[in-house]
Design an enzyme around this catalytic site. Structure first.
Site, mmCIF file in Angstrom:
data_model
loop_
_atom_site.group_PDB
_atom_site.id
_atom_site.type_symbol
_atom_site.label_atom_id
_atom_site.label_comp_id
_atom_site.label_asym_id
_atom_site.label_seq_id
_atom_site.Cartn_x
_atom_site.Cartn_y
_atom_site.Cartn_z
ATOM 1 N N THR A 133 135.491 43.837 -20.455
ATOM 2 C CA THR A 133 134.524 44.808 -20.970
ATOM 3 C C THR A 133 134.854 46.187 -20.428
ATOM 4 O OG1 THR A 133 132.212 45.560 -21.070
ATOM 5 C CG2 THR A 133 132.842 44.284 -19.119
ATOM 6 N N ASP A 135 132.668 48.195 -19.752
ATOM 7 C CA ASP A 135 131.543 48.553 -18.868
ATOM 8 C C ASP A 135 131.794 48.211 -17.406
ATOM 9 O OD1 ASP A 135 128.908 47.634 -21.229
ATOM 10 O OD2 ASP A 135 130.312 49.297 -21.158
ATOM 11 N N GLU A 230 124.900 56.083 -21.866
ATOM 12 C CA GLU A 230 123.997 55.926 -23.024
ATOM 13 C C GLU A 230 122.694 55.229 -22.631
ATOM 14 O OE1 GLU A 230 125.619 53.297 -26.051
ATOM 15 O OE2 GLU A 230 126.805 52.304 -24.535
HETATM 16 O O1 F6P Z 1 129.580 46.196 -23.889
HETATM 17 C C1 F6P Z 1 130.495 47.178 -24.228
HETATM 18 C C2 F6P Z 1 129.829 48.196 -25.100
HETATM 19 O O2 F6P Z 1 130.789 49.082 -25.550
HETATM 20 C C3 F6P Z 1 128.708 48.975 -24.416
HETATM 21 O O3 F6P Z 1 129.203 49.958 -23.542
HETATM 22 C C4 F6P Z 1 127.997 49.525 -25.600
HETATM 23 O O4 F6P Z 1 126.682 49.937 -25.302
HETATM 24 C C5 F6P Z 1 128.015 48.317 -26.534
HETATM 25 O O5 F6P Z 1 129.208 47.599 -26.221
HETATM 26 C C6 F6P Z 1 128.021 48.676 -27.996
HETATM 27 O O6 F6P Z 1 127.847 47.466 -28.701
HETATM 28 P P1 F6P Z 1 128.345 47.313 -30.222
HETATM 29 O O7 F6P Z 1 129.836 47.293 -30.203
HETATM 30 O O8 F6P Z 1 127.765 45.976 -30.637
HETATM 31 O O9 F6P Z 1 127.789 48.473 -30.967
#
Ligand code: F6P
Length: 373
Positions: A133, A135, A230
């Site tokens: 990830t 994150d 975010e």
């Molecule tokens: O988990 C990784 C991530 O990029 C987060 O940082 C972000 O908030 C989320 O996925 C976005 O999710 P999606 O790709 O489902 O819009």
């Protein structure tokens, strides 16, 4: 009898996924003569039995490719959207696992994927995960692959925003991914020299942020860069969420649970657009023009950095070694220059939050960065 390895990628895509697929696959094929099958689009493709043979040809040339050649989804085994309803499709996956005579299913994903893999473990399947990830919010591993690449993308963006902010005497608010955890915003904010860094773990007071920016302006600084995760929230929003969480925990019946869950959902919904509101508030409180840049999926796209390729390949080959030894039910974690198998139940569904007393937080404060508190 040669072992048969299934691989899927689940959750948000991330740079390094293909490097990890390649690491597991090449080691399995070359070192142990195993067969490797990919399932497309995460647990959904595993349920629908949509496969891709991962032979040496399929694994060639993917080290530097962004995204995942298998595709991914956020679908969960026990709550799979089928015909407009959420169905428990775990048993279908168990059937598919045995139909392909798999010895193990390797799931590349984050904490949510580990939770889903653990559910399959509890159904008797041999599963393993690799920590993926941008994150960097998976516990019990030094890092997750994807984080280093996203850190570089976000840092380069902050670097570029400095010149336009300086030219226009502006506040530039840059939103960085991380809807629950602030590692990426904190790391890129420090590396990019942001003047303010706001993360979900440190609820902010917008008045204090404005005061710091006014102070910079008074001392002759012609601009300010605000790096905001975010998921960053104000102290007021944090108090509202705590209240809703407490009501949920104290709920005595279905009606009270539903009401508290609705309140939580409402608060999550109200969070949308926070970055734009923050920029407007700062303009009003400081008298300086403010502009917003939302980095979004730029942080997830493109070729992985060298560090992510190295990390993903190390984890992937270590995974194949563990499969050969018959070690299952674990996440292959990065530990210094080596790797370590961590039992899935210790990882499943957990998040690695930024501790407010973490060294990176102290580092930011030491160079005078405002963290909004
Ligand atoms: O988990 C990784 C991530 O990029 C987060 O940082 C972000 O908030 C989320 O996925 C976005 O999710 P999606 O790709 O489902 O819009």
């Amino acid at each position: 009898m040669a072992k048969c390895v299934g691989i899927l990628t689940s959750g948000g895509d991330s740079p390094g996924l293909n490097a990890a697929i390649r690491g597991v696959g090449k080691a399995a094929l070359n070192s142990y003569g195993m067969q490797v099958i990919g399932f497309r689009d995460g647990f959904r493709g595993f349920m629908e039995n949509r496969i891709m043979e991962l032979d040496s040809n399929a694994l060639s040339g993917i080290l530097t490719v962004g995204g995942t050649i298998l595709g991914t989804s956020r679908d969960k085994p026990h709550r799979m959207p089928v015909g407009g309803k959420l169905m428990d499709m775990t048993d279908v996956m168990v059937e598919n696992y045995h139909q392909h005579n798999l010895d193990v299913l390797v799931c590349l994903g984050g904490g949510g994927t580990a939770k889903n893999a653990y559910r399959l473990l509890q159904k008797g399947l041999n599963v393993m995960t690799l920590p993926k990830t941008i994150d960097n919010d998976v516990i019990k591993t030094d890092y997750t692959f994807g984080f280093d690449t996203a850190l570089s993308v976000a840092t380069e963006a902050i670097d570029r925003l400095h010149s336009t902010a300086h030219s226009h005497h502006r506040i530039v608010v840059v939103e960085i991914m991380g809807n629950k955890v602030g590692w990426l915003a904190l790391g890129a904010g420090i590396a990019g020299g942001a003047d303010v860094i706001l993360i979900p773990e440190v609820p902010y007071d917008v008045e204090l942020v404005a005061k710091a920016i006014r102070g910079r302006s008074a001392s002759g600084k012609r601009f300010s860069i605000v790096a905001v995760a975010e998921g960053a929230i104000s102290k007021q929003e944090a108090a509202s969420r705590r209240g809703a969480q407490e009501r949920l925990e104290k709920a005595k019946n279905k009606k009270e649970i539903a009401k508290a869950e609705a309140d939580m959902a409402q608060l999550e919904l109200a969070h949308a657009g926070n970055t734009l509101r923050l920029a407007a508030q700062l303009e009003q409180l400081t008298g300086l023009e403010s502009r917003v840049t939302i980095l979004g999926y730029l942080q997830r796209g493109g070729t992985p950095s060298a560090a992510d390729r190295l990390l993903a390949t190390r984890l992937g080959t270590a995974c194949a070694d563990l499969i050969d030894k018959g070690v299952f039910g674990v996440m292959v974690a990065a530990k210094g220059d080596t790797t370590q198998p961590v039992p899935l139940e210790e990882v499943a569904g957990k998040l690695k939050f930024v501790p407010p007393d973490h060294a990176w937080v102290a580092t930011a404060r030491s160079v005078g960065t405002c963290l909004g508190d």
